[in-house]
Design a protein around this motif. Sequence first.
Motif, PDB file in Angstrom:
ATOM      1  N   THR A 201       0.997  -1.247   0.024  1.00  0.00           N
ATOM      2  CA  THR A 201      -0.109  -0.050  -0.108  1.00  0.00           C
ATOM      3  C   THR A 201       0.832   1.101  -0.112  1.00  0.00           C
ATOM      4  N   CYS A 202       0.368   2.240  -0.637  1.00  0.00           N
ATOM      5  CA  CYS A 202       1.332   3.698  -0.895  1.00  0.00           C
ATOM      6  C   CYS A 202       0.131   4.723  -0.832  1.00  0.00           C
ATOM      7  N   ARG A 203       0.085   5.433   0.035  1.00  0.00           N
ATOM      8  CA  ARG A 203      -0.764   6.770  -0.087  1.00  0.00           C
ATOM      9  C   ARG A 203      -0.281   7.687  -0.851  1.00  0.00           C
ATOM     10  N   GLY A 204      -1.219   8.575  -1.544  1.00  0.00           N
ATOM     11  CA  GLY A 204      -0.311   9.624  -2.205  1.00  0.00           C
ATOM     12  C   GLY A 204      -1.177  10.602  -2.094  1.00  0.00           C
ATOM     13  N   VAL A 205      -0.865  12.043  -1.918  1.00  0.00           N
ATOM     14  CA  VAL A 205      -1.355  13.110  -2.072  1.00  0.00           C
ATOM     15  C   VAL A 205      -1.274  14.055  -3.046  1.00  0.00           C
ATOM     16  N   ILE A 206      -2.341  14.721  -3.466  1.00  0.00           N
ATOM     17  CA  ILE A 206      -2.242  15.717  -4.796  1.00  0.00           C
ATOM     18  C   ILE A 206      -2.734  16.817  -4.388  1.00  0.00           C
ATOM     19  N   ALA A 207      -1.779  17.789  -4.572  1.00  0.00           N
ATOM     20  CA  ALA A 207      -2.404  19.465  -3.923  1.00  0.00           C
ATOM     21  C   ALA A 207      -2.941  19.944  -5.488  1.00  0.00           C
ATOM     22  N   GLN A 208      -4.070  20.673  -5.166  1.00  0.00           N
ATOM     23  CA  GLN A 208      -4.545  21.353  -6.019  1.00  0.00           C
ATOM     24  C   GLN A 208      -4.350  22.843  -6.007  1.00  0.00           C
ATOM     25  N   LEU A 209      -3.980  23.395  -7.095  1.00  0.00           N
ATOM     26  CA  LEU A 209      -3.285  24.766  -7.094  1.00  0.00           C
ATOM     27  C   LEU A 209      -4.067  25.499  -8.317  1.00  0.00           C
ATOM     28  N   GLN A 210      -4.274  26.859  -7.878  1.00  0.00           N
ATOM     29  CA  GLN A 210      -4.826  27.804  -8.632  1.00  0.00           C
ATOM     30  C   GLN A 210      -3.928  29.352  -8.807  1.00  0.00           C
ATOM     31  N   LEU A 211      -4.192  29.903  -9.901  1.00  0.00           N
ATOM     32  CA  LEU A 211      -3.448  31.103 -10.045  1.00  0.00           C
ATOM     33  C   LEU A 211      -4.149  32.059  -9.403  1.00  0.00           C
ATOM     34  N   GLY A 212      -3.766  33.190  -8.568  1.00  0.00           N
ATOM     35  CA  GLY A 212      -4.268  34.168  -7.847  1.00  0.00           C
ATOM     36  C   GLY A 212      -4.886  35.174  -8.730  1.00  0.00           C
ATOM     37  N   ASP A 213      -6.133  35.803  -8.471  1.00  0.00           N
ATOM     38  CA  ASP A 213      -6.690  36.691  -9.530  1.00  0.00           C
ATOM     39  C   ASP A 213      -5.710  37.759  -9.686  1.00  0.00           C
ATOM     40  N   ASP A 214      -5.022  38.208  -8.937  1.00  0.00           N
ATOM     41  CA  ASP A 214      -4.012  39.297  -9.162  1.00  0.00           C
ATOM     42  C   ASP A 214      -2.783  39.049 -10.215  1.00  0.00           C
ATOM     43  N   MET A 215      -2.663  37.392 -10.344  1.00  0.00           N
ATOM     44  CA  MET A 215      -1.544  37.402 -11.467  1.00  0.00           C
ATOM     45  C   MET A 215      -2.183  37.143 -12.805  1.00  0.00           C
ATOM     46  N   ARG A 216      -1.546  38.035 -13.578  1.00  0.00           N
ATOM     47  CA  ARG A 216      -1.834  37.736 -15.226  1.00  0.00           C
ATOM     48  C   ARG A 216      -1.235  36.601 -15.984  1.00  0.00           C
ATOM     49  N   GLU A 217      -0.078  36.338 -15.477  1.00  0.00           N
ATOM     50  CA  GLU A 217       0.721  35.239 -16.234  1.00  0.00           C
ATOM     51  C   GLU A 217       0.200  33.748 -16.064  1.00  0.00           C
ATOM     52  N   GLU A 218      -0.802  33.418 -16.796  1.00  0.00           N
ATOM     53  CA  GLU A 218      -1.439  32.292 -16.829  1.00  0.00           C
ATOM     54  C   GLU A 218      -0.725  31.305 -17.654  1.00  0.00           C
ATOM     55  N   ARG A 238      -5.554  28.575 -15.289  1.00  0.00           N
ATOM     56  CA  ARG A 238      -5.375  29.070 -14.051  1.00  0.00           C
ATOM     57  C   ARG A 238      -5.380  27.808 -12.750  1.00  0.00           C
ATOM     58  N   ASN A 239      -5.674  26.361 -13.460  1.00  0.00           N
ATOM     59  CA  ASN A 239      -6.034  25.404 -12.425  1.00  0.00           C
ATOM     60  C   ASN A 239      -4.957  24.311 -12.903  1.00  0.00           C
ATOM     61  N   ILE A 240      -4.115  23.921 -11.795  1.00  0.00           N
ATOM     62  CA  ILE A 240      -3.274  22.790 -11.887  1.00  0.00           C
ATOM     63  C   ILE A 240      -3.407  21.697 -10.920  1.00  0.00           C
ATOM     64  N   ASP A 241      -3.137  20.596 -10.871  1.00  0.00           N
ATOM     65  CA  ASP A 241      -2.872  19.524  -9.956  1.00  0.00           C
ATOM     66  C   ASP A 241      -1.488  19.175  -9.751  1.00  0.00           C
TER      67      ASP A 241
END
Length: 367
Positions: A201-218, A238-241
């Motif tokens: 068994t192996c547990r894996g965690v995935i983080a969900q990231l989002q670009l802030g509204d004040d950031m223009r560099e998508e 603007r969304n990445i796992d």
Amino acid sequence: METHLCVDIYDEVGIGGGASGVAGGLLHPYSPKECWKESLNLLSIAERALVNEGKGETLENGESPVIRRRGILRPAVNLKNMNIMTEIAQNCLANCRIELIHEDAAQKLIPNLSVPLNLAFYLPQALNINAQSYLKGLYLACENLANEMSTLGHGHRELSFRQKSVQSLPEIAGDYDAVIICFGAWAAFLPELSGKLPLRTCRGVIAQLQLGDDMREEYPKHIPSVLSDAWLAVHGARNIDLGSTWDWKSKNYSRDVTTDEASKATEVLLPKASSVYPAIKNWMVTGAVAELRAMPPLTADGSLPLLGRVNECVDGDHTCKYWLFMGLGARGLLFHGWLGKLLALAVLSCDEDLIPCELTSWKHKMD
């Protein structure tokens, strides 16, 4: 001659609610061509079912809700990784296109990408799959097929989903001719199989990231996802796992992630990601999900899934045949189509020899 076929699926957490629905979904073609072919076929079937049902409208950027067709870029981060990927690229099959590119070409694909060894591997045919949408589409396609075949007079076909837990195998045997066990890491809860399967068994965690509204560099919409020590699965501008951690021997089956666990996971993942994509530091962690993988044992032939008939594990009447299908680990999205087809043929023919012996060899160690 008309035949009647009834299939019941038991799953306590619903379609795509388990570890398979949490998967990062990076699907690349440096694999046996049978696996790649069957995966593409099932993806197409699931995508079409969702569209026909009115549940699969394309997103604003024209992408499918199931598949992001932008390829994958894999920067070489150490000599071992570089040598392995170079050998794969030189000996890849016709269905597997891998381009060796240097830093300048890689940065044209992904601006500001860091390429530590001035070499990256671009897989233009690779896909980024929304695993949960895919599984829901695949079930819908199966349901539609059963209804269609019954209507066309090919015998009664029935597919039912039963959202309930299973505490032991005999309780669901009933009048079934066969039961296929594909519980993944949850198989440890079945008394008939507990302690008998060589799974890790192996547990894996995935983080969900989002670009802030004040950031223009998508993150540009046309560029590939990234596969490195940590992977970046892109789900829009603007969304990445970001994944995934590897907590070996974990017994934590919860999909939920505590604040402390999420914090520790991001402390591990962000430095790995920023080493190849420094701009990730501008993204905010908005959540996290986790999965408990059922990893197969290491053998001389590699880490191979576990398939085969397991009647000997279940006491009592064996008029119902019990079959096992698990241990796909982190490669389930790649192998499930091809291996599922082989297992279905074996079950319908009551012939375990139709399964490659490498996938049933684990049973001999139980004797």
